[in-house]
Design a protein around this motif. Structure first.
Motif, PDB file in Angstrom:
ATOM      1  N   ASN A  21       0.814  -1.219   0.000  1.00 19.56           N
ATOM      2  CA  ASN A  21       0.000   0.000   0.000  1.00 19.56           C
ATOM      3  C   ASN A  21       0.845   1.265   0.000  1.00 19.56           C
ATOM      4  OD1 ASN A  21      -2.389  -1.404  -0.117  1.00 19.56           O
ATOM      5  ND2 ASN A  21      -2.706  -1.386   2.084  1.00 19.56           N
ATOM      6  N   HIS A  22       2.083   1.164   0.475  1.00 22.28           N
ATOM      7  CA  HIS A  22       3.002   2.300   0.463  1.00 22.28           C
ATOM      8  C   HIS A  22       3.953   2.219  -0.737  1.00 22.28           C
ATOM      9  CE1 HIS A  22       1.471   2.824   4.504  1.00 22.28           C
ATOM     10  NE2 HIS A  22       1.977   4.046   4.482  1.00 22.28           N
ATOM     11  N   LYS A  23       3.596   1.367  -1.687  1.00 25.09           N
ATOM     12  CA  LYS A  23       4.325   1.232  -2.957  1.00 25.09           C
ATOM     13  C   LYS A  23       5.799   0.864  -2.772  1.00 25.09           C
ATOM     14  CE  LYS A  23       1.117   4.238  -5.380  1.00 25.09           C
ATOM     15  NZ  LYS A  23       0.015   3.524  -4.890  1.00 25.09           N
ATOM     16  N   MET A  24       6.061   0.046  -1.766  1.00 21.62           N
ATOM     17  CA  MET A  24       7.415  -0.461  -1.551  1.00 21.62           C
ATOM     18  C   MET A  24       7.534  -1.810  -2.235  1.00 21.62           C
ATOM     19  SD  MET A  24       8.139   0.380   2.404  1.00 21.62           S
ATOM     20  CE  MET A  24       6.865   1.368   3.156  1.00 21.62           C
ATOM     21  N   MET A  25       8.591  -1.956  -2.979  1.00 24.52           N
ATOM     22  CA  MET A  25       8.794  -3.199  -3.710  1.00 24.52           C
ATOM     23  C   MET A  25      10.116  -3.832  -3.282  1.00 24.52           C
ATOM     24  SD  MET A  25       6.084  -3.475  -5.328  1.00 24.52           S
ATOM     25  CE  MET A  25       4.727  -2.331  -5.251  1.00 24.52           C
ATOM     26  N   GLU A  26      10.493  -4.876  -3.974  1.00 23.48           N
ATOM     27  CA  GLU A  26      11.694  -5.628  -3.633  1.00 23.48           C
ATOM     28  C   GLU A  26      11.647  -6.051  -2.165  1.00 23.48           C
ATOM     29  OE1 GLU A  26      15.464  -4.225  -5.116  1.00 23.48           O
ATOM     30  OE2 GLU A  26      14.437  -2.856  -6.484  1.00 23.48           O
ATOM     31  N   LEU A  27      10.575  -6.730  -1.819  1.00 18.86           N
ATOM     32  CA  LEU A  27      10.374  -7.154  -0.438  1.00 18.86           C
ATOM     33  C   LEU A  27      11.155  -8.424  -0.133  1.00 18.86           C
ATOM     34  CD1 LEU A  27       6.522  -6.669  -0.074  1.00 18.86           C
ATOM     35  CD2 LEU A  27       8.347  -5.040   0.405  1.00 18.86           C
ATOM     36  N   GLU A  28      11.625  -8.485   1.098  1.00 17.60           N
ATOM     37  CA  GLU A  28      12.239  -9.694   1.641  1.00 17.60           C
ATOM     38  C   GLU A  28      11.483 -10.017   2.918  1.00 17.60           C
ATOM     39  OE1 GLU A  28      16.411  -9.079   2.251  1.00 17.60           O
ATOM     40  OE2 GLU A  28      16.732  -8.450   0.178  1.00 17.60           O
ATOM     41  N   MET A  29      11.159 -11.294   3.100  1.00 15.08           N
ATOM     42  CA  MET A  29      10.410 -11.672   4.297  1.00 15.08           C
ATOM     43  C   MET A  29      10.920 -12.985   4.862  1.00 15.08           C
ATOM     44  SD  MET A  29       7.057 -12.054   2.031  1.00 15.08           S
ATOM     45  CE  MET A  29       7.718 -10.933   0.835  1.00 15.08           C
ATOM     46  N   ASN A  30      10.703 -13.136   6.162  1.00 12.10           N
ATOM     47  CA  ASN A  30      11.143 -14.335   6.855  1.00 12.10           C
ATOM     48  C   ASN A  30      10.173 -14.632   7.994  1.00 12.10           C
ATOM     49  OD1 ASN A  30      13.115 -16.444   7.407  1.00 12.10           O
ATOM     50  ND2 ASN A  30      13.540 -15.285   9.266  1.00 12.10           N
ATOM     51  N   ILE A  31       9.824 -15.906   8.126  1.00 12.20           N
ATOM     52  CA  ILE A  31       9.044 -16.361   9.281  1.00 12.20           C
ATOM     53  C   ILE A  31       9.870 -17.432   9.973  1.00 12.20           C
ATOM     54  CG2 ILE A  31       6.972 -17.540  10.104  1.00 12.20           C
ATOM     55  CD1 ILE A  31       5.457 -16.567   7.745  1.00 12.20           C
ATOM     56  N   SER A  32      10.078 -17.259  11.270  1.00  7.60           N
ATOM     57  CA  SER A  32      10.766 -18.250  12.089  1.00  7.60           C
ATOM     58  C   SER A  32       9.815 -18.651  13.211  1.00  7.60           C
ATOM     59  CB  SER A  32      12.053 -17.663  12.662  1.00  7.60           C
ATOM     60  OG  SER A  32      12.625 -18.561  13.577  1.00  7.60           O
ATOM     61  N   ILE A  33       9.373 -19.898  13.191  1.00  4.80           N
ATOM     62  CA  ILE A  33       8.447 -20.384  14.215  1.00  4.80           C
ATOM     63  C   ILE A  33       9.155 -21.479  14.994  1.00  4.80           C
ATOM     64  CG2 ILE A  33       6.214 -21.457  14.668  1.00  4.80           C
ATOM     65  CD1 ILE A  33       5.259 -20.210  12.022  1.00  4.80           C
ATOM     66  N   LYS A  34       9.401 -21.187  16.255  1.00  2.82           N
ATOM     67  CA  LYS A  34      10.073 -22.140  17.141  1.00  2.82           C
ATOM     68  C   LYS A  34       9.127 -22.487  18.283  1.00  2.82           C
ATOM     69  CE  LYS A  34      14.540 -20.375  15.848  1.00  2.82           C
ATOM     70  NZ  LYS A  34      15.754 -19.710  16.220  1.00  2.82           N
ATOM     71  N   SER A  35       9.546 -23.363  19.145  1.00  4.82           N
ATOM     72  CA  SER A  35       8.668 -23.818  20.223  1.00  4.82           C
ATOM     73  C   SER A  35       8.337 -22.713  21.227  1.00  4.82           C
ATOM     74  CB  SER A  35       9.292 -25.003  20.960  1.00  4.82           C
ATOM     75  OG  SER A  35      10.523 -24.615  21.552  1.00  4.82           O
ATOM     76  N   ASP A  36       9.204 -21.705  21.339  1.00  6.42           N
ATOM     77  CA  ASP A  36       8.988 -20.667  22.343  1.00  6.42           C
ATOM     78  C   ASP A  36       8.715 -19.279  21.777  1.00  6.42           C
ATOM     79  OD1 ASP A  36      11.571 -20.506  21.372  1.00  6.42           O
ATOM     80  OD2 ASP A  36      12.407 -19.791  23.267  1.00  6.42           O
ATOM     81  N   VAL A  37       8.947 -19.085  20.458  1.00  7.88           N
ATOM     82  CA  VAL A  37       8.796 -17.748  19.884  1.00  7.88           C
ATOM     83  C   VAL A  37       8.591 -17.842  18.374  1.00  7.88           C
ATOM     84  CG1 VAL A  37      11.268 -17.362  19.515  1.00  7.88           C
ATOM     85  CG2 VAL A  37       9.779 -15.415  19.900  1.00  7.88           C
ATOM     86  N   SER A  38       7.813 -16.901  17.868  1.00  6.71           N
ATOM     87  CA  SER A  38       7.670 -16.718  16.424  1.00  6.71           C
ATOM     88  C   SER A  38       8.190 -15.323  16.078  1.00  6.71           C
ATOM     89  CB  SER A  38       6.206 -16.832  15.991  1.00  6.71           C
ATOM     90  OG  SER A  38       5.717 -18.122  16.231  1.00  6.71           O
ATOM     91  N   ILE A  39       8.979 -15.242  15.021  1.00  6.18           N
ATOM     92  CA  ILE A  39       9.529 -13.957  14.595  1.00  6.18           C
ATOM     93  C   ILE A  39       9.229 -13.786  13.111  1.00  6.18           C
ATOM     94  CG2 ILE A  39      11.597 -12.538  14.336  1.00  6.18           C
ATOM     95  CD1 ILE A  39      12.798 -14.148  16.694  1.00  6.18           C
ATOM     96  N   ILE A  40       8.626 -12.650  12.790  1.00  4.22           N
ATOM     97  CA  ILE A  40       8.277 -12.311  11.413  1.00  4.22           C
ATOM     98  C   ILE A  40       9.046 -11.051  11.049  1.00  4.22           C
ATOM     99  CG2 ILE A  40       6.407 -11.555   9.891  1.00  4.22           C
ATOM    100  CD1 ILE A  40       4.542 -13.103  11.885  1.00  4.22           C
ATOM    101  N   THR A  41       9.756 -11.089   9.940  1.00  5.41           N
ATOM    102  CA  THR A  41      10.516  -9.926   9.488  1.00  5.41           C
ATOM    103  C   THR A  41      10.190  -9.661   8.022  1.00  5.41           C
ATOM    104  OG1 THR A  41      12.322 -10.474  10.998  1.00  5.41           O
ATOM    105  CG2 THR A  41      12.819  -8.923   9.235  1.00  5.41           C
ATOM    106  N   VAL A  42       9.888  -8.401   7.734  1.00  8.29           N
ATOM    107  CA  VAL A  42       9.657  -7.967   6.353  1.00  8.29           C
ATOM    108  C   VAL A  42      10.472  -6.700   6.144  1.00  8.29           C
ATOM    109  CG1 VAL A  42       7.967  -7.210   4.631  1.00  8.29           C
ATOM    110  CG2 VAL A  42       7.300  -8.893   6.359  1.00  8.29           C
ATOM    111  N   SER A  43      11.162  -6.622   5.023  1.00  5.13           N
ATOM    112  CA  SER A  43      11.883  -5.401   4.687  1.00  5.13           C
ATOM    113  C   SER A  43      11.678  -5.108   3.209  1.00  5.13           C
ATOM    114  CB  SER A  43      13.365  -5.503   5.027  1.00  5.13           C
ATOM    115  OG  SER A  43      13.995  -6.457   4.213  1.00  5.13           O
TER     116      SER A  43
END
Length: 112
Positions: A21-43
């Motif tokens: 929606n903010h017209k940002m392209m060339e996205l990189e994303m990562n989802i890490s789901i472990k037994s104690d924590v989930s981490i989502i990163t988008v750039s």
């Protein structure tokens, strides 16, 4: 698909919608789901810093609300026309937003 994975995917979709929606392209994303924590990163790359980063940071860093998260996560991704990032603050323990050298990075951490 596990319940936590389903939540993480919907949260990722909502953050991606913000970037698109903010017209940002060339996205990189990562989802890490472990037994104690989930981490989502988008750039993604953008020519200018989005005007609403302070508001976004406030929305995402609202205290987690476990008592309503079952309801809120089901609402995510249901409307492609509007962002529902204000719901994410109730689902995550920590949100980190960084803008550096035309790259915006959003990291969401959800502890189990």
């Amino acid at each position: 698909m596990s319940h936590e994975y389903s939540k993480a995917v919907k949260m990722l979709e909502e953050v991606i919608a913000y970037f698109v929606n903010h017209k940002m392209m060339e996205l990189e994303m990562n989802i890490s789901i472990k037994s104690d924590v989930s981490i989502i990163t988008v750039s993604g790359l953008t020519k200018t810093q989005p005007d609403d980063l302070n508001q976004l940071s406030q929305s995402l860093n609202n205290p987690r609300q476990p008592e309503v998260e079952e309801y809120y996560w089901r609402l995510l991704g249901g409307n492609n026309k509007t962002e529902q990032l204000h719901l994410l603050g109730a689902l995550v323990d920590e949100a980190n937003i960084m803008f550096d050298d035309h790259r915006l990075t959003i990291t969401l951490t959800r502890k189990k």
